[in-house]
Design a protein around this motif. Structure first.
Motif, mmCIF file in Angstrom:
data_model
loop_
_atom_site.group_PDB
_atom_site.id
_atom_site.type_symbol
_atom_site.label_atom_id
_atom_site.label_comp_id
_atom_site.label_asym_id
_atom_site.label_seq_id
_atom_site.Cartn_x
_atom_site.Cartn_y
_atom_site.Cartn_z
ATOM 1 N N GLU A 284 -4.231 1.410 -6.271
ATOM 2 C CA GLU A 284 -5.575 1.731 -6.748
ATOM 3 C C GLU A 284 -5.615 1.802 -8.269
ATOM 4 O O GLU A 284 -6.584 1.345 -8.902
ATOM 5 C CB GLU A 284 -6.034 3.061 -6.144
ATOM 6 C CG GLU A 284 -7.424 3.491 -6.576
ATOM 7 C CD GLU A 284 -7.830 4.834 -5.992
ATOM 8 O OE1 GLU A 284 -8.862 5.365 -6.422
ATOM 9 O OE2 GLU A 284 -7.108 5.345 -5.106
ATOM 10 N N ARG A 285 -4.548 2.350 -8.852
ATOM 11 C CA ARG A 285 -4.493 2.530 -10.308
ATOM 12 C C ARG A 285 -3.845 1.349 -11.027
ATOM 13 O O ARG A 285 -3.786 1.327 -12.247
ATOM 14 C CB ARG A 285 -3.736 3.826 -10.633
ATOM 15 C CG ARG A 285 -4.515 5.068 -10.246
ATOM 16 C CD ARG A 285 -3.628 6.289 -10.193
ATOM 17 N NE ARG A 285 -4.396 7.504 -9.906
ATOM 18 C CZ ARG A 285 -4.858 7.820 -8.703
ATOM 19 N NH1 ARG A 285 -4.615 7.013 -7.676
ATOM 20 N NH2 ARG A 285 -5.556 8.912 -8.521
ATOM 21 N N LYS A 286 -3.313 0.414 -10.250
ATOM 22 C CA LYS A 286 -2.585 -0.736 -10.811
ATOM 23 C C LYS A 286 -1.508 -0.282 -11.792
ATOM 24 O O LYS A 286 -1.351 -0.800 -12.900
ATOM 25 C CB LYS A 286 -3.553 -1.723 -11.484
ATOM 26 C CG LYS A 286 -4.426 -2.469 -10.487
ATOM 27 C CD LYS A 286 -5.126 -3.630 -11.122
ATOM 28 C CE LYS A 286 -5.894 -4.441 -10.070
ATOM 29 N NZ LYS A 286 -4.999 -5.029 -9.038
ATOM 30 N N HIS A 287 -0.734 0.683 -11.322
ATOM 31 C CA HIS A 287 0.336 1.242 -12.158
ATOM 32 C C HIS A 287 1.340 1.944 -11.257
ATOM 33 O O HIS A 287 0.963 2.805 -10.454
ATOM 34 C CB HIS A 287 -0.235 2.246 -13.159
ATOM 35 C CG HIS A 287 0.813 2.974 -13.944
ATOM 36 N ND1 HIS A 287 1.548 2.369 -14.935
ATOM 37 C CD2 HIS A 287 1.249 4.256 -13.864
ATOM 38 C CE1 HIS A 287 2.384 3.254 -15.454
ATOM 39 N NE2 HIS A 287 2.224 4.411 -14.816
ATOM 40 N N GLY A 288 2.609 1.578 -11.381
ATOM 41 C CA GLY A 288 3.618 2.279 -10.600
ATOM 42 C C GLY A 288 4.971 1.613 -10.673
ATOM 43 O O GLY A 288 5.099 0.450 -11.082
ATOM 44 N N ALA A 289 5.989 2.366 -10.295
ATOM 45 C CA ALA A 289 7.355 1.851 -10.241
ATOM 46 C C ALA A 289 8.101 2.555 -9.118
ATOM 47 O O ALA A 289 7.921 3.761 -8.900
ATOM 48 C CB ALA A 289 8.080 2.067 -11.569
ATOM 49 N N ILE A 290 8.919 1.795 -8.413
ATOM 50 C CA ILE A 290 9.775 2.339 -7.363
ATOM 51 C C ILE A 290 11.207 1.949 -7.694
ATOM 52 O O ILE A 290 11.473 0.785 -8.036
ATOM 53 C CB ILE A 290 9.382 1.801 -5.979
ATOM 54 C CG1 ILE A 290 7.972 2.268 -5.598
ATOM 55 C CG2 ILE A 290 10.389 2.254 -4.908
ATOM 56 C CD1 ILE A 290 7.447 1.661 -4.304
ATOM 57 N N VAL A 291 12.109 2.904 -7.602
ATOM 58 C CA VAL A 291 13.537 2.632 -7.778
ATOM 59 C C VAL A 291 14.261 3.109 -6.523
ATOM 60 O O VAL A 291 14.199 4.295 -6.175
ATOM 61 C CB VAL A 291 14.114 3.331 -9.019
ATOM 62 C CG1 VAL A 291 15.584 2.956 -9.201
ATOM 63 C CG2 VAL A 291 13.318 2.968 -10.275
ATOM 64 N N ASN A 292 14.923 2.182 -5.849
ATOM 65 C CA ASN A 292 15.668 2.502 -4.633
ATOM 66 C C ASN A 292 17.151 2.638 -4.965
ATOM 67 O O ASN A 292 17.728 1.747 -5.598
ATOM 68 C CB ASN A 292 15.481 1.387 -3.598
ATOM 69 C CG ASN A 292 14.042 1.267 -3.134
ATOM 70 O OD1 ASN A 292 13.376 2.265 -2.910
ATOM 71 N ND2 ASN A 292 13.557 0.037 -2.997
ATOM 72 N N ILE A 293 17.752 3.733 -4.539
ATOM 73 C CA ILE A 293 19.181 3.929 -4.777
ATOM 74 C C ILE A 293 19.947 3.297 -3.624
ATOM 75 O O ILE A 293 20.010 3.835 -2.516
ATOM 76 C CB ILE A 293 19.549 5.411 -4.911
ATOM 77 C CG1 ILE A 293 18.661 6.087 -5.960
ATOM 78 C CG2 ILE A 293 21.028 5.544 -5.286
ATOM 79 C CD1 ILE A 293 18.760 5.490 -7.347
#
Length: 254
Positions: free
Chosen positions: A132-141
């Motif tokens: 919705e915000r067109k902003h994000g990051a995911i980091v998978n360990i």
């Protein structure tokens, strides 16, 4: 404080100890509000208290990442306290030691529930707000076991390989929404899980130091530095990648 994560809301699973706690501490030092999720209630409370004493904006939720309802409740609680997550660090995981011919279906499911399904459940919960915000990051360990493994740890390598594959697939799907997804693959890191491994395979303790080109075992803080870089705008053109944090172990031929 360098402030690379100012105005970000970072959720960290498995945050009570080890790499998860180190990531939470580094993210807070970088200016983020930090939401902590773990099933270890007492240790989670201690970590939350320690972070709060530094002046960090922090909240915690006891939650089981393998349970859909628990994930929804934890993420909702933290969003109400901190705001919607802009960064997710899927750190929670477990080791596995099994014989493929003797392992039960329930035991198999227990490994994949924590090491793979949980990351998907968390991502599914936080992504709508990111989109919705067109902003994000995911980091998978993930783990060095996603590319190199050792006998006796079936099916840990399969689960962690799946997590790296999910990272690539998800990065393609959410890239158009300005959301980045990356993985970090630690090698030998001084955590409770590594101590569990050394207890199970005592001969590996001394051997571990000799096989690392850097001649030492890593720290949770070493991993946290890379995680927070990937979560930050400093890595704005990095997605779908799997970063090794293994002291060079993965480049050895034998």
């Amino acid at each position: 404080m360098t402030g690379r994560l100012m105005d970000e809301v970072v959720l960290v699973t498995g945050a009570a100890r080890g790499i998860g706690r180190a990531v939470a501490e580094k993210a807070a030092a970088e200016g983020a509000a930090v939401g902590l999720i773990d099933v270890l209630a007492d240790q989670l409370a201690a970590t939350t208290s320690a972070l709060a004493e530094t002046g960090a904006r922090v909240a915690a939720a006891v939650g089981d990442i393998t349970d859909e309802a628990s994930v929804a409740a934890a993420v909702s609680q933290l969003a109400s306290e901190l705001g919607p997550a802009t960064v997710l660090v899927n750190n929670a995981g477990k080791n596995a030691y099994a014989d493929a011919t003797r392992m039960t279906v329930a035991e198999w499911d227990a490994v994949f529930d924590v090491d793979l399904k949980g990351a998907w459940l968390m991502a599914r919960q936080v992504l709508p707000a990111m989109i919705e915000r067109k902003h994000g990051a995911i980091v998978n360990i993930a783990s060095i076991h996603a590319s190199l493994t050792t006998a006796g740890m079936f099916p840990y390598a399969a689960a962690k390989s799946g997590l790296v594959g999910m990272t690539r697939s998800l990065a393609l799907d959410v890239g158009p929404h300005n959301i980045r997804v990356n993985a970090v693959s630690p090698g030998y890191i001084a955590t409770d899980l590594l101590e569990e491994f050394f207890t199970t395979f005592p001969h590996e303790r001394d051997h571990a130091h000799t096989v690392h080109p850097l001649g030492r075992i890593g720290t949770p803080e070493n991993v946290a530095e890379v995680v927070c870089f990937l979560a930050s705008p400093a890595a704005a053109f990095v997605t779908g990648a799997n970063w090794s944090v293994d002291g060079g172990l993965g480049i050895r031929y034998a």
